[in-house]
Design a protein around this motif. Structure first.
Motif, PDB file in Angstrom:
ATOM      1  N   SER A 270      82.602  85.880  27.283  1.00 30.70           N
ATOM      2  CA  SER A 270      83.771  85.902  28.315  1.00 30.70           C
ATOM      3  C   SER A 270      84.801  86.769  27.470  1.00 30.70           C
ATOM      4  O   SER A 270      84.872  86.713  26.237  1.00 30.70           O
ATOM      5  CB  SER A 270      84.009  84.525  28.582  1.00 30.70           C
ATOM      6  OG  SER A 270      84.357  83.824  27.424  1.00 30.70           O
ATOM      7  N   SER A 289      88.901  98.661  31.057  1.00 30.95           N
ATOM      8  CA  SER A 289      87.522  99.195  31.306  1.00 30.95           C
ATOM      9  C   SER A 289      87.187 100.282  30.802  1.00 30.95           C
ATOM     10  O   SER A 289      85.936 100.670  30.735  1.00 30.95           O
ATOM     11  CB  SER A 289      87.362  99.134  32.759  1.00 30.95           C
ATOM     12  OG  SER A 289      88.071 100.211  33.331  1.00 30.95           O
ATOM     13  N   PHE A 294      82.628  95.709  31.404  1.00 31.70           N
ATOM     14  CA  PHE A 294      82.908  94.207  32.226  1.00 31.70           C
ATOM     15  C   PHE A 294      81.543  94.303  33.061  1.00 31.70           C
ATOM     16  O   PHE A 294      80.785  94.919  33.707  1.00 31.70           O
ATOM     17  CB  PHE A 294      84.011  94.275  33.216  1.00 31.70           C
ATOM     18  CG  PHE A 294      85.362  94.175  32.453  1.00 31.70           C
ATOM     19  CD1 PHE A 294      85.734  92.828  31.991  1.00 31.70           C
ATOM     20  CD2 PHE A 294      86.230  95.264  32.048  1.00 31.70           C
ATOM     21  CE1 PHE A 294      86.754  92.804  31.098  1.00 31.70           C
ATOM     22  CE2 PHE A 294      87.191  94.969  31.313  1.00 31.70           C
ATOM     23  CZ  PHE A 294      87.687  93.960  30.847  1.00 31.70           C
ATOM     24  N   LEU A 295      81.311  92.880  33.387  1.00 30.14           N
ATOM     25  CA  LEU A 295      80.082  92.548  34.272  1.00 30.14           C
ATOM     26  C   LEU A 295      80.180  92.355  35.588  1.00 30.14           C
ATOM     27  O   LEU A 295      81.423  91.909  35.891  1.00 30.14           O
ATOM     28  CB  LEU A 295      79.368  91.173  33.700  1.00 30.14           C
ATOM     29  CG  LEU A 295      78.026  91.511  32.793  1.00 30.14           C
ATOM     30  CD1 LEU A 295      78.528  91.872  31.461  1.00 30.14           C
ATOM     31  CD2 LEU A 295      77.000  90.267  32.540  1.00 30.14           C
ATOM     32  N   GLN A 296      79.390  92.836  36.482  1.00 31.34           N
ATOM     33  CA  GLN A 296      79.482  92.517  37.891  1.00 31.34           C
ATOM     34  C   GLN A 296      78.949  91.490  38.433  1.00 31.34           C
ATOM     35  O   GLN A 296      79.643  90.863  39.124  1.00 31.34           O
ATOM     36  CB  GLN A 296      78.992  93.956  38.569  1.00 31.34           C
ATOM     37  CG  GLN A 296      79.936  95.036  38.740  1.00 31.34           C
ATOM     38  CD  GLN A 296      79.546  96.265  39.250  1.00 31.34           C
ATOM     39  OE1 GLN A 296      78.433  96.470  39.832  1.00 31.34           O
ATOM     40  NE2 GLN A 296      80.427  97.273  39.440  1.00 31.34           N
ATOM     41  N   VAL A 297      77.807  91.199  37.919  1.00 32.27           N
ATOM     42  CA  VAL A 297      77.098  90.068  38.238  1.00 32.27           C
ATOM     43  C   VAL A 297      76.520  89.162  37.035  1.00 32.27           C
ATOM     44  O   VAL A 297      75.798  89.994  36.177  1.00 32.27           O
ATOM     45  CB  VAL A 297      75.952  90.186  39.063  1.00 32.27           C
ATOM     46  CG1 VAL A 297      75.329  88.901  39.588  1.00 32.27           C
ATOM     47  CG2 VAL A 297      76.395  91.041  40.353  1.00 32.27           C
ATOM     48  N   SER A 299      80.076  87.744  37.340  1.00 34.18           N
ATOM     49  CA  SER A 299      81.472  88.523  37.001  1.00 34.18           C
ATOM     50  C   SER A 299      82.213  87.459  36.105  1.00 34.18           C
ATOM     51  O   SER A 299      82.994  88.141  35.456  1.00 34.18           O
ATOM     52  CB  SER A 299      81.996  89.160  37.964  1.00 34.18           C
ATOM     53  OG  SER A 299      82.478  87.978  38.939  1.00 34.18           O
ATOM     54  N   THR A 300      82.054  86.408  36.267  1.00 31.76           N
ATOM     55  CA  THR A 300      82.872  85.400  35.468  1.00 31.76           C
ATOM     56  C   THR A 300      82.418  84.183  34.682  1.00 31.76           C
ATOM     57  O   THR A 300      80.853  84.039  35.059  1.00 31.76           O
ATOM     58  CB  THR A 300      84.169  84.822  36.417  1.00 31.76           C
ATOM     59  OG1 THR A 300      83.335  84.162  37.405  1.00 31.76           O
ATOM     60  CG2 THR A 300      85.044  85.624  37.021  1.00 31.76           C
ATOM     61  N   LYS A 337      86.865  86.820  32.865  1.00 29.22           N
ATOM     62  CA  LYS A 337      85.871  87.980  33.006  1.00 29.22           C
ATOM     63  C   LYS A 337      84.861  88.090  32.231  1.00 29.22           C
ATOM     64  O   LYS A 337      85.067  88.059  30.963  1.00 29.22           O
ATOM     65  CB  LYS A 337      86.739  89.118  33.041  1.00 29.22           C
ATOM     66  CG  LYS A 337      87.542  89.580  34.417  1.00 29.22           C
ATOM     67  CD  LYS A 337      88.430  90.724  34.275  1.00 29.22           C
ATOM     68  CE  LYS A 337      89.119  91.108  35.420  1.00 29.22           C
ATOM     69  NZ  LYS A 337      90.209  92.270  35.095  1.00 29.22           N
ATOM     70  N   ASN A 338      83.656  88.138  32.667  1.00 27.89           N
ATOM     71  CA  ASN A 338      82.668  88.533  31.704  1.00 27.89           C
ATOM     72  C   ASN A 338      82.409  90.004  31.313  1.00 27.89           C
ATOM     73  O   ASN A 338      82.736  90.843  32.035  1.00 27.89           O
ATOM     74  CB  ASN A 338      81.174  87.867  32.081  1.00 27.89           C
ATOM     75  CG  ASN A 338      80.934  86.365  32.195  1.00 27.89           C
ATOM     76  OD1 ASN A 338      81.544  85.933  31.408  1.00 27.89           O
ATOM     77  ND2 ASN A 338      80.108  86.113  33.152  1.00 27.89           N
TER      78      ASN A 338
END
Ligand code: PHE
Length: 512
Positions: A270, A289, A294-297, A299-300, A337-338
């Motif tokens: 995270s 970014s 950052f991860l979309q899935v 995402s958190t 945010k991941n």
């Protein structure tokens, strides 16, 4: 089959005749490929069925230009044929022909007095011409002999080049037989039972043949360990550089110095642990970014220690513990945010937080694992690399302890000349870049980054006030590249790596 035919022809011929005087002639008379005949002769010679002797002949071979003229005709003839009986203006003739054909053709045709290159008109001086050049070239191509003057002229025009032709003359050898016996390479159970081993002819051992390479997995240079010691290899290492890092050996060094390995098996982190816990403000450019994936899935992140999150928010917004903080509006959504961790210091922050939840004990931690940065990929950068990180956590540590630990650590890698330069990290104060003198390159090279973690990072975690943490980080790739003489990181890591290289790379050693 070609081979068998050639062998049969050679051995058969020698049964009644004394000698094959010229392998080239022999091959062409029988419609055999000369290369194949040569291979068979070499093999028969090796087994002493025949005795072969080299013959060499100077031959002529067509150049590309020469070859082209065998199809198109010589430029002078092309030019001649392009002139109609009534003549043609020069410009028009020029347009009809290829520039080089026009240029060479007009010079040659004028020299031979085939054409009149008049001011206005180009006209034919004779009615008919023969393309001698083309037919000479065809004769040469066919291996026919032509006279020396003609050879000279074609050579001067660079239509032919000399070439040495190699062939053999062949006589019977001491082991001659009209048919080759099959030699046995193995003595089998059946040979023994049947008793035919008595008649068998065995192939001689070739003691200088190399063994087959072993099929097995191979260690990547980044992981390769020194398992043996060898004179050549020492020379090689001495030649390469004083920066010699490979993961396994580094682990050994850390362990010898009493460091425990941190669990780094979570690439997804995270923003909170990667940045916020490290007192890195939310507007910091590294959090963009452009630098961070950052991860979309998903995402958190699912959960964070809420009371600690609250203290981190406080320190960012308004400070505390004698700090003024950054004075901005800290947003939980940013922290949730991941991302793919951008440094292993994210793991350090988790470990220190965990340490702070129990009665304090000093610790020495290290890790070597992958980190990810959204960088333009080039010969020295990939979007992922390995980071080496070390930290010491104890009461009352000072900058001198950091210098001492770094000296000890790097000298074990063979880097004893160190220099430090003040630097900036949001989570360390003071911060120092580490340079080492590279004997091979004859200059100081940056090898890492270090510092003392800030109270703004440690105190909200709940560590006692007099606990200090000294830490440093470096990449594994850079020194390994220098060590293996690799100048493009894509040759070291990723899908373009040459597997053959991985197999054959010698083992390098740290700390000479
Ligand atoms: N995290 C830093 C980097 O990514 C390295 C570092 C680790 C610096 C520990 C100071 C202390 O470059």
């Amino acid at each position: 089959r070609e081979r068998a035919m050639a062998e049969e022809a050679i051995l058969g011929y020698l049964e009644s005749k004394d000698e094959i005087s010229d392998s080239g002639q022999f091959a062409s008379e029988r419609g055999l490929d000369h290369n194949e005949v040569v291979n068979v002769i070499k093999s028969l010679h090796g087994f002493r069925y025949v005795v072969a002797q080299d013959i060499k002949r100077e031959m002529w071979m067509l150049t590309d230009e020469g070859n082209a003229y065998t199809v198109t005709g010589s430029p002078e003839v092309q030019l001649f044929l392009a002139i109609p009986p009534e003549g043609i203006p020069k410009e028009e003739l020029q347009k009809k022909l290829d520039p080089s054909v026009f240029k060479i053709g007009s010079a040659q045709a004028a020299k031979r007095k085939w054409v009149e290159m008049g001011k206005q008109l180009v006209t034919r001086k004779i009615q008919h011409v023969e393309d001698e050049v083309k037919s000479l070239l065809l004769q040469i191509q066919d291996g026919q002999a032509i006279n020396q003057d003609e050879i000279k002229a074609l050579k001067a025009r660079k239509l032919i080049v000399p070439q040495t032709w190699k062939g053999y003359s062949v006589k019977k050898g001491p082991n001659y037989a009209p048919k080759r016996k099959k030699v046995a390479t193995d003595l089998t159970r059946e040979n023994l039972q049947r008793g035919d081993w008595k008649e068998l002819e065995f192939k001689e051992y070739n003691f200088s043949a190399k063994g087959l390479p072993i099929e097995s997995g191979h260690l990547h240079p980044l992981l390769k360990a020194r398992t043996y010691f060898h004179h050549n290899f020492l020379m090689e290492v001495a030649f390469l550089s004083n920066i010699k890092l490979v993961r396994h050996q580094l682990k050994g060094i850390f362990r010898q110095m009493g460091f425990e390995e941190m669990p780094t098996n979570n690439y997804v982190e995270s923003s909170f642990w990667n940045f916020d816990a490290l007192f890195q403000p939310q507007q910091h450019p590294a959090r963009d970014s452009h630098d961070t994936f950052f991860l979309q899935v998903p995402s958190t992140t699912k959960q964070l220690p809420e009371d600690y999150v609250e203290r981190v928010k406080q320190i960012h917004e308004s400070g505390g513990y004698q700090s003024r903080g950054y004075g901005y509006d800290w947003k939980r959504e940013e922290a949730d945010k991941n991302l793919l961790r951008t440094h292993t210091t994210a793991v350090s922050s988790r470990m220190l937080y965990a340490l702070a939840q129990k009665p304090f004990v000093p610790k020495k931690y290290y890790s070597i694992d992958r980190v990810f940065r959204n960088e333009a990929v080039d010969r020295t950068h990939l979007a992922e690399f390995h980071q080496i990180e070390g930290l010491v956590c104890d009461r009352g540590l000072a900058l001198g302890d950091l210098l001492g630990v770094l000296k000890e650590f790097f000298s074990r890698l063979g880097m004893s000349k160190l220099r430090f330069k003040p630097a900036y990290n949001p989570y360390t104060e003071p911060s120092m870049e580490i340079f080492s003198y590279h004997e091979g390159l004859g200059k100081w090279v940056e090898i890492g980054n270090s510092g003392m973690f800030r109270p703004e990072m440690l105190l909200p975690m709940g560590l006692p006030e007099d606990v200090r943490v000294i830490a440093w980080g470096l990449s594994l790739e850079r020194p390994t590249m220098i060590l293996y003489g690799i100048d493009n990181i894509r040759d070291l890591f990723g899908h373009k790596v040459d597997l053959g290289l991985i197999k054959k790379n010698s083992i390098c050693r740290l700390g000479l």
